[in-house]
Write an enzyme that holds these catalytic residues in place. Structure first.
Site, PDB file in Angstrom:
ATOM      1  N   ARG A  90      28.677  46.395  26.601  1.00 51.21           N
ATOM      2  CA  ARG A  90      29.659  45.506  27.237  1.00 51.21           C
ATOM      3  C   ARG A  90      31.077  45.815  26.752  1.00 51.21           C
ATOM      4  NH1 ARG A  90      29.710  38.828  27.098  1.00 51.21           N
ATOM      5  NH2 ARG A  90      31.690  38.586  28.199  1.00 51.21           N
ATOM      6  N   ASN A 144      23.348  39.659  34.887  1.00 53.32           N
ATOM      7  CA  ASN A 144      24.463  40.184  35.682  1.00 53.32           C
ATOM      8  C   ASN A 144      24.358  41.697  35.889  1.00 53.32           C
ATOM      9  OD1 ASN A 144      26.083  37.897  36.297  1.00 53.32           O
ATOM     10  ND2 ASN A 144      26.685  37.776  34.148  1.00 53.32           N
ATOM     11  N   CYS A 164      23.418  31.546  38.997  1.00 53.31           N
ATOM     12  CA  CYS A 164      24.686  31.651  38.277  1.00 53.31           C
ATOM     13  C   CYS A 164      25.127  30.242  37.917  1.00 53.31           C
ATOM     14  CB  CYS A 164      25.728  32.333  39.160  1.00 53.31           C
ATOM     15  SG  CYS A 164      27.351  32.541  38.384  1.00 53.31           S
ATOM     16  N   HIS A 194      29.977  35.765  41.862  1.00 46.81           N
ATOM     17  CA  HIS A 194      31.271  36.033  41.232  1.00 46.81           C
ATOM     18  C   HIS A 194      32.351  36.381  42.255  1.00 46.81           C
ATOM     19  CE1 HIS A 194      29.519  36.736  36.933  1.00 46.81           C
ATOM     20  NE2 HIS A 194      29.213  35.561  37.459  1.00 46.81           N
ATOM     21  N   TYR A 244      36.608  33.988  38.882  1.00 45.77           N
ATOM     22  CA  TYR A 244      36.469  35.436  39.056  1.00 45.77           C
ATOM     23  C   TYR A 244      37.398  35.976  40.137  1.00 45.77           C
ATOM     24  CZ  TYR A 244      32.418  35.405  35.999  1.00 45.77           C
ATOM     25  OH  TYR A 244      31.593  35.278  34.907  1.00 45.77           O
TER      26      TYR A 244
END
Length: 421
Positions: A90, A144, A164, A194, A244
């Site tokens: 990440r 995700n 989500c 998102h 987002y």
């Protein structure tokens, strides 16, 4: 009822376990299995999970294992919350895109594509093993990028629903601003994972009074601060974008911010170390306050609600999920995965009717859906050219020089996770 959590060693898990304990009348779990290859983390998380159940008087059994096949054997539902490559991957997803002047984020843009390429093959392997263990088991995906992962699962014929926490977060915040119970707030939530907008906020159900105009008029500053976008923009749009959408509506501003502060991955990694130390304390028998800063607010309530509805034991009649379009948004293919309100039951979600949307929203939804289709193709078949095409299609990238440079960086940083590289 047996429920299995793949990625059960996550520091998220005590949030989930707390919800299972509090909401046991909605979802009566007899056996909860936490599966994770990281045995050291699993031992710490599993110990706290058992103490949370004991403190709240839950009689269910909690099992921890690194054996995936044993963990999913006989499970009625399997919840996926894994992170291939961990926080180290990440960290890279959030940093190398910035070298090309693009947003570095783990679920969208180039970083989101990298995560999809690492994740989809692993999730499909897990899903096949779930299907062999129990063909009727439901798979709830919280991993995700949820839209792409759920699309991969559904395309492969699995009984899967994506989840989500953005919608339930809005529901709880709006309920507090409106001084009403969360169950009274029904969101007209539409888009892709998102990439969603609240186009209405109705009280009492899908046919109730739309109080979104009042919400923006009376609480516009608070809502704007929450999504980190200017109030005049929200008033102009007449909707509430998810936070987002800031990556799209304020891309360059976000890039400047990200270049001047530590990555979110670094912050989360530090929090995880602190949380795991707390979880090792045998006196701790509730989720610590620090966990709220980790992310995933109200995740447990959403997961309980969805699992209960899918397994026929209750749950809210309408829930926001990621599921097949099937004509709900007529400008998208039927096999696109959208995030909308749906009636959820043992046969799965049935999306509610969505009124015609402003072209301002349909254009971006269609664009990102095309990217997701190309991203899934790259995840399933590999190849530098497929990665390049997906990046070129993404509205946060779009220029061939950026797409070319980002392709090289993506492959270089993820080679160990890409069978074809």
């Amino acid at each position: 009822m047996k429920l299995t959590v793949v990625g059960g060693g996550s520091t998220y898990t005590p949030e989930l376990v707390d919800g299972f304990a509090r909401l046991r009348d909605t979802l009566p779990i007899e056996e909860l299995v936490l599966v994770d290859p990281a045995a050291d983390r699993l031992e710490l998380v599993g110990g706290l999970a058992r103490r949370i159940f004991a403190r709240q008087g839950h009689t269910g059994r909690i099992v921890t294992t690194s054996d995936l096949d044993a963990g999913v054997d006989g499970a009625d539902a399997v919840l996926l919350q894994l992170r291939v490559g961990g926080q180290a991957a990440r960290e890279k997803d959030e940093t190398w895109p910035l070298e090309c002047g693009c947003v570095g984020q783990e679920t969208t843009g180039a970083g989101g594509l990298a995560k999809a390429l690492r994740t989809v093959p692993v999730v499909l392997d897990i899903a096949e093993r779930v299907r062999r263990a129990n063909p009727r088991a439901w798979i709830i995906d919280f991993t995700n990028p949820v839209g792409i992962v759920t699309r991969a699962l559904l395309r492969a014929g699995h009984r899967a629903v994506g989840l989500c926490n953005v919608a339930i977060g809005f529901q709880r915040k709006f309920a507090a601003l409106l001084d009403t119970a969360p169950a009274e707030v029904h969101l007209a939530h539409v888009g892709l994972n998102h990439l969603t907008w609240e186009t209405g906020v109705r009280l009492g159900g899908p046919d109730g009074e739309d109080v979104l105009p009042r919400l923006l008029a009376e609480h516009g500053d608070a809502v704007a601060a929450d999504v980190r976008l200017p109030r005049p923009l929200l008033e102009s749009l007449g909707v509430v974008p998810s936070y987002y959408l800031r990556y799209y509506y304020a891309h360059d501003e976000v890039v400047r911010e990200l270049r001047t502060k530590p990555s979110r991955a670094a912050e989360v990694a530090a929090m995880e170390r602190e949380l795991l130390a707390m979880y090792g304390d045998p006196a701790l028998d509730e989720k610590p306050a620090l966990l709220a800063r980790r992310g995933g607010a109200f995740y447990s309530e959403a997961a309980v609600d969805l699992a209960a509805a899918l397994l026929g034991g209750g749950g809210s009649p309408y829930q926001v999920v990621n599921t097949l379009n099937r004509g709900t948004l007529p400008f998208l293919p039927d096999d696109a995965v959208i995030e909308v309100q749906a009636a959820v039951g043992p046969e799965g979600p049935a999306p509610l009717r969505v009124p015609a949307l402003d072209p301002l929203f349909t254009g971006l939804i269609a664009n990102v859906t095309a990217y997701e289709d190309l991203a899934l193709d790259a995840a399933l078949r590999g190849g530098r050219d497929r990665v390049f095409r997906a990046l070129l299609a993404h509205p946060l990238i779009g220029q061939y020089e950026y797409a070319d440079a980002l392709t090289d960086r993506l492959v270089a940083h993820n080679r160990e996770h890409l069978a074809w590289a």
